[in-house]
Design a protein around this motif. Sequence first.
Motif, PDB file in Angstrom:
ATOM      1  N   VAL A   3       0.817  -1.216   0.000  1.00 34.64           N
ATOM      2  CA  VAL A   3       0.000   0.000   0.000  1.00 34.64           C
ATOM      3  C   VAL A   3       0.852   1.268   0.000  1.00 34.64           C
ATOM      4  N   GLY A   4       1.988   1.268   0.643  1.00 27.92           N
ATOM      5  CA  GLY A   4       2.847   2.448   0.703  1.00 27.92           C
ATOM      6  C   GLY A   4       3.488   2.839  -0.608  1.00 27.92           C
ATOM      7  N   THR A   5       3.405   1.982  -1.610  1.00 28.77           N
ATOM      8  CA  THR A   5       4.016   2.275  -2.906  1.00 28.77           C
ATOM      9  C   THR A   5       3.012   2.852  -3.907  1.00 28.77           C
ATOM     10  N   TYR A   6       1.763   3.048  -3.469  1.00 22.80           N
ATOM     11  CA  TYR A   6       0.722   3.540  -4.367  1.00 22.80           C
ATOM     12  C   TYR A   6       0.212   4.901  -3.929  1.00 22.80           C
ATOM     13  N   ALA A   7      -0.306   5.660  -4.885  1.00 20.05           N
ATOM     14  CA  ALA A   7      -0.798   7.011  -4.627  1.00 20.05           C
ATOM     15  C   ALA A   7      -2.294   7.058  -4.323  1.00 20.05           C
ATOM     16  N   TYR A   8      -3.061   6.077  -4.817  1.00 20.04           N
ATOM     17  CA  TYR A   8      -4.516   6.100  -4.665  1.00 20.04           C
ATOM     18  C   TYR A   8      -5.056   4.746  -4.221  1.00 20.04           C
ATOM     19  N   ARG A   9      -6.144   4.822  -3.450  1.00 16.30           N
ATOM     20  CA  ARG A   9      -6.920   3.642  -3.049  1.00 16.30           C
ATOM     21  C   ARG A   9      -8.301   3.842  -3.639  1.00 16.30           C
ATOM     22  N   ILE A  10      -8.767   2.890  -4.452  1.00 12.29           N
ATOM     23  CA  ILE A  10     -10.024   3.013  -5.172  1.00 12.29           C
ATOM     24  C   ILE A  10     -10.931   1.862  -4.755  1.00 12.29           C
ATOM     25  N   GLU A  11     -12.158   2.213  -4.342  1.00 11.91           N
ATOM     26  CA  GLU A  11     -13.130   1.199  -3.961  1.00 11.91           C
ATOM     27  C   GLU A  11     -14.335   1.277  -4.886  1.00 11.91           C
ATOM     28  N   THR A  12     -14.748   0.126  -5.392  1.00 13.96           N
ATOM     29  CA  THR A  12     -15.998  -0.003  -6.136  1.00 13.96           C
ATOM     30  C   THR A  12     -16.851  -1.026  -5.390  1.00 13.96           C
ATOM     31  N   GLU A  13     -18.042  -1.303  -5.903  1.00 14.61           N
ATOM     32  CA  GLU A  13     -18.895  -2.278  -5.218  1.00 14.61           C
ATOM     33  C   GLU A  13     -18.342  -3.697  -5.305  1.00 14.61           C
ATOM     34  N   ARG A  14     -17.433  -3.944  -6.233  1.00 15.65           N
ATOM     35  CA  ARG A  14     -16.917  -5.304  -6.425  1.00 15.65           C
ATOM     36  C   ARG A  14     -15.478  -5.499  -5.992  1.00 15.65           C
ATOM     37  N   ARG A  15     -14.657  -4.442  -6.041  1.00 13.36           N
ATOM     38  CA  ARG A  15     -13.227  -4.606  -5.808  1.00 13.36           C
ATOM     39  C   ARG A  15     -12.636  -3.415  -5.074  1.00 13.36           C
ATOM     40  N   LEU A  16     -11.447  -3.667  -4.579  1.00 11.15           N
ATOM     41  CA  LEU A  16     -10.595  -2.615  -4.043  1.00 11.15           C
ATOM     42  C   LEU A  16      -9.328  -2.625  -4.886  1.00 11.15           C
ATOM     43  N   TYR A  17      -8.868  -1.437  -5.263  1.00  7.76           N
ATOM     44  CA  TYR A  17      -7.666  -1.297  -6.078  1.00  7.76           C
ATOM     45  C   TYR A  17      -6.717  -0.318  -5.411  1.00  7.76           C
ATOM     46  N   LEU A  18      -5.452  -0.490  -5.679  1.00  7.65           N
ATOM     47  CA  LEU A  18      -4.432   0.513  -5.413  1.00  7.65           C
ATOM     48  C   LEU A  18      -3.882   0.887  -6.781  1.00  7.65           C
ATOM     49  N   ALA A  19      -3.595   2.165  -6.987  1.00  2.00           N
ATOM     50  CA  ALA A  19      -3.080   2.578  -8.293  1.00  2.00           C
ATOM     51  C   ALA A  19      -2.243   3.837  -8.142  1.00  2.00           C
ATOM     52  N   ASN A  20      -1.367   4.064  -9.112  1.00  2.00           N
ATOM     53  CA  ASN A  20      -0.571   5.280  -9.128  1.00  2.00           C
ATOM     54  C   ASN A  20      -1.155   6.339 -10.046  1.00  2.00           C
ATOM     55  N   GLN A  21      -2.085   5.951 -10.913  1.00  2.00           N
ATOM     56  CA  GLN A  21      -2.788   6.906 -11.763  1.00  2.00           C
ATOM     57  C   GLN A  21      -4.252   6.489 -11.824  1.00  2.00           C
ATOM     58  N   VAL A  22      -5.148   7.486 -11.703  1.00  2.00           N
ATOM     59  CA  VAL A  22      -6.591   7.229 -11.739  1.00  2.00           C
ATOM     60  C   VAL A  22      -7.254   8.302 -12.592  1.00  2.00           C
ATOM     61  N   ASP A  23      -8.119   7.872 -13.481  1.00  2.00           N
ATOM     62  CA  ASP A  23      -8.945   8.788 -14.258  1.00  2.00           C
ATOM     63  C   ASP A  23     -10.383   8.293 -14.142  1.00  2.00           C
ATOM     64  N   VAL A  24     -11.279   9.137 -13.596  1.00  2.00           N
ATOM     65  CA  VAL A  24     -12.688   8.792 -13.435  1.00  2.00           C
ATOM     66  C   VAL A  24     -13.495   9.682 -14.367  1.00  2.00           C
ATOM     67  N   GLN A  25     -14.289   9.064 -15.219  1.00  8.53           N
ATOM     68  CA  GLN A  25     -15.152   9.793 -16.153  1.00  8.53           C
ATOM     69  C   GLN A  25     -16.606   9.413 -15.885  1.00  8.53           C
ATOM     70  N   VAL A  26     -17.462  10.414 -15.801  1.00  8.46           N
ATOM     71  CA  VAL A  26     -18.899  10.167 -15.684  1.00  8.46           C
ATOM     72  C   VAL A  26     -19.442  10.021 -17.097  1.00  8.46           C
ATOM     73  N   GLN A  27     -20.132   8.919 -17.358  1.00  9.84           N
ATOM     74  CA  GLN A  27     -20.662   8.626 -18.689  1.00  9.84           C
ATOM     75  C   GLN A  27     -22.192   8.583 -18.637  1.00  9.84           C
ATOM     76  N   HIS A  28     -22.825   8.885 -19.760  1.00  9.59           N
ATOM     77  CA  HIS A  28     -24.284   8.854 -19.886  1.00  9.59           C
ATOM     78  C   HIS A  28     -24.631   7.986 -21.087  1.00  9.59           C
ATOM     79  N   ALA A  29     -25.563   7.059 -20.895  1.00  9.66           N
ATOM     80  CA  ALA A  29     -26.010   6.203 -21.992  1.00  9.66           C
ATOM     81  C   ALA A  29     -27.438   5.762 -21.704  1.00  9.66           C
ATOM     82  N   ALA A  30     -28.311   5.959 -22.664  1.00 12.73           N
ATOM     83  CA  ALA A  30     -29.718   5.529 -22.556  1.00 12.73           C
ATOM     84  C   ALA A  30     -30.366   6.033 -21.264  1.00 12.73           C
ATOM     85  N   GLY A  31     -30.065   7.266 -20.912  1.00  8.88           N
ATOM     86  CA  GLY A  31     -30.661   7.843 -19.718  1.00  8.88           C
ATOM     87  C   GLY A  31     -30.050   7.389 -18.405  1.00  8.88           C
ATOM     88  N   GLU A  32     -29.044   6.561 -18.460  1.00  6.28           N
ATOM     89  CA  GLU A  32     -28.363   6.059 -17.268  1.00  6.28           C
ATOM     90  C   GLU A  32     -27.027   6.776 -17.091  1.00  6.28           C
TER      91      GLU A  32
END
Length: 99
Positions: A25-54
């Motif tokens: 964990v000390g070698t990573y810049a970010y901790r990312i949690e989703t409903e299915r997984r936990l990730y550690l990463a040094n680069q993160v890009d989050v984009q909000v997407q829209h499709a079919a009203g969702e």
Amino acid sequence: MNVHDLDAYEADMELQLYREYRDVVGTYAYRIETERRLYLANQVDVQVQHAAGEVFYELHLADAWVWDVHRTSRFVRSVRVLTFKDVNVEELEKPAFDL
């Protein structure tokens, strides 16, 4: 293999995974949690997407580690995640080193 053996095996695998997480964990810049997984990463890009009203989130992670007891290799070069659920991105503090 009985139920007790299986439970002990799964508990041991989770403990090994936690220890690996603690070690890297000390070698990573970010901790990312989703409903299915936990990730550690040094680069993160989050984009909000829209499709079919969702609305959904598209994440691109680089130089990542994946919390998954069933993976033989948890270190991955890049990850793309699509999710309709909440995403938590936490910037980790780097440990201070005394010289």
